[in-house]
Enzyme design. Structure first.
Site, PDB file in Angstrom:
ATOM      1  N   HIS A 124       0.832  -1.212   0.000  1.00 54.58           N
ATOM      2  CA  HIS A 124       0.000   0.000   0.000  1.00 54.58           C
ATOM      3  C   HIS A 124       0.865   1.260   0.000  1.00 54.58           C
ATOM      4  O   HIS A 124       0.640   2.190  -0.785  1.00 54.58           O
ATOM      5  CB  HIS A 124      -0.938  -0.011   1.214  1.00 54.58           C
ATOM      6  CG  HIS A 124      -1.644   1.292   1.430  1.00 54.58           C
ATOM      7  ND1 HIS A 124      -2.629   1.757   0.583  1.00 54.58           N
ATOM      8  CD2 HIS A 124      -1.502   2.247   2.396  1.00 54.58           C
ATOM      9  CE1 HIS A 124      -3.078   2.926   1.015  1.00 54.58           C
ATOM     10  NE2 HIS A 124      -2.408   3.254   2.106  1.00 54.58           N
ATOM     11  N   ARG A 226      -9.667  11.537  -1.305  1.00 59.47           N
ATOM     12  CA  ARG A 226      -8.283  11.644  -1.781  1.00 59.47           C
ATOM     13  C   ARG A 226      -7.927  13.033  -2.282  1.00 59.47           C
ATOM     14  O   ARG A 226      -6.768  13.453  -2.198  1.00 59.47           O
ATOM     15  CB  ARG A 226      -8.030  10.632  -2.892  1.00 59.47           C
ATOM     16  CG  ARG A 226      -8.251   9.199  -2.479  1.00 59.47           C
ATOM     17  CD  ARG A 226      -7.336   8.779  -1.361  1.00 59.47           C
ATOM     18  NE  ARG A 226      -7.518   7.363  -1.020  1.00 59.47           N
ATOM     19  CZ  ARG A 226      -6.953   6.791   0.035  1.00 59.47           C
ATOM     20  NH1 ARG A 226      -6.203   7.504   0.874  1.00 59.47           N
ATOM     21  NH2 ARG A 226      -7.159   5.508   0.281  1.00 59.47           N
ATOM     22  N   LYS A 242      -9.889  12.598   6.065  1.00 61.75           N
ATOM     23  CA  LYS A 242     -10.145  11.360   6.797  1.00 61.75           C
ATOM     24  C   LYS A 242     -11.179  11.526   7.912  1.00 61.75           C
ATOM     25  O   LYS A 242     -11.810  10.540   8.311  1.00 61.75           O
ATOM     26  CB  LYS A 242      -8.847  10.893   7.473  1.00 61.75           C
ATOM     27  CG  LYS A 242      -7.702  10.642   6.531  1.00 61.75           C
ATOM     28  CD  LYS A 242      -7.789   9.273   5.913  1.00 61.75           C
ATOM     29  CE  LYS A 242      -6.494   8.908   5.220  1.00 61.75           C
ATOM     30  NZ  LYS A 242      -6.523   7.505   4.805  1.00 61.75           N
ATOM     31  N   THR A 246     -15.098   7.073  10.090  1.00 57.00           N
ATOM     32  CA  THR A 246     -14.353   5.813  10.120  1.00 57.00           C
ATOM     33  C   THR A 246     -15.320   4.770  10.664  1.00 57.00           C
ATOM     34  O   THR A 246     -15.842   4.935  11.768  1.00 57.00           O
ATOM     35  CB  THR A 246     -13.128   5.927  11.049  1.00 57.00           C
ATOM     36  OG1 THR A 246     -12.312   7.012  10.607  1.00 57.00           O
ATOM     37  CG2 THR A 246     -12.322   4.635  11.054  1.00 57.00           C
ATOM     38  N   GLU A 347      -5.673   2.634  -5.194  1.00 58.97           N
ATOM     39  CA  GLU A 347      -4.744   1.617  -5.699  1.00 58.97           C
ATOM     40  C   GLU A 347      -5.413   0.739  -6.751  1.00 58.97           C
ATOM     41  O   GLU A 347      -4.812   0.422  -7.782  1.00 58.97           O
ATOM     42  CB  GLU A 347      -4.273   0.719  -4.565  1.00 58.97           C
ATOM     43  CG  GLU A 347      -3.290   1.345  -3.617  1.00 58.97           C
ATOM     44  CD  GLU A 347      -2.968   0.366  -2.500  1.00 58.97           C
ATOM     45  OE1 GLU A 347      -2.125  -0.507  -2.696  1.00 58.97           O
ATOM     46  OE2 GLU A 347      -3.597   0.473  -1.425  1.00 58.97           O
TER      47      GLU A 347
END
Lengths: 401, 401
Positions: A124, A226, A242, A246, A347
């Protein structure tokens, strides 16, 4: 080990697991329960019936009190529950305290004290480094020497199923920063551990102290924007990219259920400094599974993580930082070396340049409004019995205006 | 406004201030108090005597319950306390509830929910940027567009007076990273605000919502290990270089006491995006004072801060992040343009290259074991009355072995 409870074939909630959570039933008060098959065993009910020792741990809205009680209590409780669920002579008195999972409203299992997020998958970190810093070495110079981590927002840790409102924020454009809903909403599939027993300020906890302080593991989806993150994160790290949400799974899998899953982590070269060395192997043979709108898009292998949980704990406290009951420390995105083993969309789609082609004909670069993400995980238990982590899910709602 | 309490000349705790804290007396239970002169007014005692409305706010170990009650309650309580302390007719019944400050054991005033640290002084960011990134522009490209911030460790926020054990950790050397006690232990003189009224997940709080959510301000010393920080902080921000301790003052100065101190902040160019604009001026005419071992080494001027507290609050929630009672948001190091206005040693000594020469003949590049740091602050109150923040102090203990 056989239980008299009817556990469906392939259930990850066999008697070898016994994960803890908090539930309520039809608007009743919250209480601590343990998952078994497709039921929840009501521990407060067992205690009221005189079947289980309880020092105020189970008629509670969180696991914090029980988690703070320490390893001897966790062990004794697990032994007692195992006896109750395997001894046919207990069935008559225990069965009334089994609640169908479908009747249980699952809550956030513990009050989160501090939330730390690590960055411990080499695959990652390498993949993301190439995207965020295309002109530099992908792995930062400190990466192989310490488990990089940072503090996230504890107050926005939410239970599985909580909808996630698309965040607004600043992002870079050719004409300077612009404001609006994130165009690059992503997930991060992670596994976290939760601290039960606190530590004193000024007293580091060594890797060998892991079992005395840590209660268990949960699944984590660390939602990430992002574009917001890319503009804000230098020099002090991720913040608004962020902190909007969560999600964690409702079940905390106790350490004792993961003994059979322990495995050697990847070799570490250079050898870490002494405070990061660990006598026991704490890699975990645990496979995640990420579904987007019902389609499986990845199978991240947790055993590939470079830094282990005891190393993360030792690092986070080596400066004397105290631990509190409810501290959540997450692994960072779990990604393996293969494309279908990556734990986040940035990713999986190379920052949107190679969108996922879903079997329903739709394409996804990043998450769209209405998308639902489900992350599950299974570890290998004794005799190959699956140890399930349940799931962490969330659906994206449009940005608020 | 005259109080019948004997307030010493120059006290920052006149009747115009009335800061809130939590104290206990001779091992008794903790309770909420208000500082006046060199006394603490025991609000739980006043409530028990029927002199003050109390819905469970004051016989408490933290301010959280009172802070969550909201602005109308804060206003009514302040009006009532002002009446009790200025009306001579109340003296006989109120005076028994005044405790000498010297008899009061001051506690952490509130349970910290999340701790956010900003980076809002342009002078500080410029000075530190030159030191940490000598080959780049000192101010990062995002700095003038948003108040950069990150989450710190809430669990290691400690009350003034708590000793600080020198942290150990990794630092860079020519032969790779080495482990040991920090050689660059520093302070950061800051001012923080604390949230009283929570907000809902997904609902940003605009700059205009500042007074409805924020209860007051405290002094902060965000202890920092510069060598640990320099090695660890890229790419995810400071972690162990900060998380070992953050000290706060025992008194929370309510917003109402700072009305006279409000002043225009420095002009912002480029103009911030709309969500960061603020109709009211929220610069604060507030001067800090840093003492090292009893010698004054700096007078940081808070009015020079580029980003204001309402802008910080609006930024931290614009992505929908929820606020909780007890959220602490600190300004970042307060530094002015002059050398004797800098708020940390890395700036005051240019990373140790120009040590401070103290009047006792000693020199300091960074903190040594046994050093004591005291930070104080005074704002201008109505008619020039000083509004004191009390102090935040700490003494460095040797690293534990």
């Amino acid at each position: 080990m056989e239980t008299w409870v009817d556990v469906p074939e392939g259930s990850g909630f066999g008697v070898e697991n016994l994960p803890y959570g908090v539930f309520s039933r039809r608007g009743g008060p919250p209480r601590v329960g343990v998952a078994i098959g497709d039921r929840v065993l009501d521990l407060a009910g067992l205690a009221e019936a005189g079947l289980l020792t309880d020092r105020g741990w189970f008629a509670a809205g969180t696991l914090n009190s029980f988690m703070s009680a320490g390893r001897p209590v966790w062990q004794a409780t697990r032994e007692r529950l195992t006896a109750l669920l395997t001894g046919p002579e207990h069935r008559g008195r225990v069965e009334p305290h089994l609640v169908p999972l479908s009747d249980a409203d699952l809550r956030l299992p513990f009050d989160v004290a501090d939330y730390v997020d690590f960055y411990s998958s080499r695959d990652h970190a390498t993949n993301v480094g190439r995207i965020f810093r295309p002109n530099a070495e992908p792995l930062p110079p400190n990466w192989l020497h310490l488990p990089i981590g940072y503090h996230g927002r504890a107050g926005t840790v939410v239970p599985s199923g909580t909808p996630v409102v698309r965040p607004c924020g600043q992002r870079r454009s050719e004409d300077g920063p612009v404001f609006g809903p994130s165009l690059k909403l992503d997930i991060e599939a992670e596994v976290g551990f939760v601290v039960g027993v606190p530590s004193a300020l000024g007293q580091p906890v060594p890797t060998a102290g892991f079992r005395d302080h840590v209660f268990g593991f949960v699944l984590v989806n660390d939602w990430s924007a992002r574009d917001i993150q890319a503009w804000e994160y230098q020099p002090l790290g991720p913040f608004l990219g962020k902190s909007f949400a969560t999600s964690i799974s409702p079940w905390v899998v106790p350490l004792a259920a993961l003994e059979s899953a322990r495995t050697a982590p990847p070799p570490q070269d250079p050898e870490p400094l002494p405070y990061l060395r660990c006598d026991e192997p704490w890699g975990l043979d645990l496979t995640l599974r990420i579904e987007l709108n019902g389609h499986v898009v990845s199978h991240p292998p947790f055993a590939t993580m470079y830094w282990t949980a005891p190393q993360q704990l030792a690092h986070a406290t080596v400066n004397g930082a105290a631990l509190r009951t409810g501290d959540l420390m997450a692994s960072g995105t779990v990604s393996g070396p293969e494309r279908d083993q990556r734990g986040c969309l940035i990713e999986l789609t190379r920052d949107g340049r190679e969108p996922l082609e879903l079997p329903d004909g739709r394409r996804r670069a990043y998450l769209e409004d209405g998308d639902t993400v489900r992350i599950q995980a299974t570890a290998s238990g004794p005799g190959g019995a699956p140890i399930g982590f349940g799931e962490v899910t969330g659906t994206v709602l449009p940005a608020s205006r």
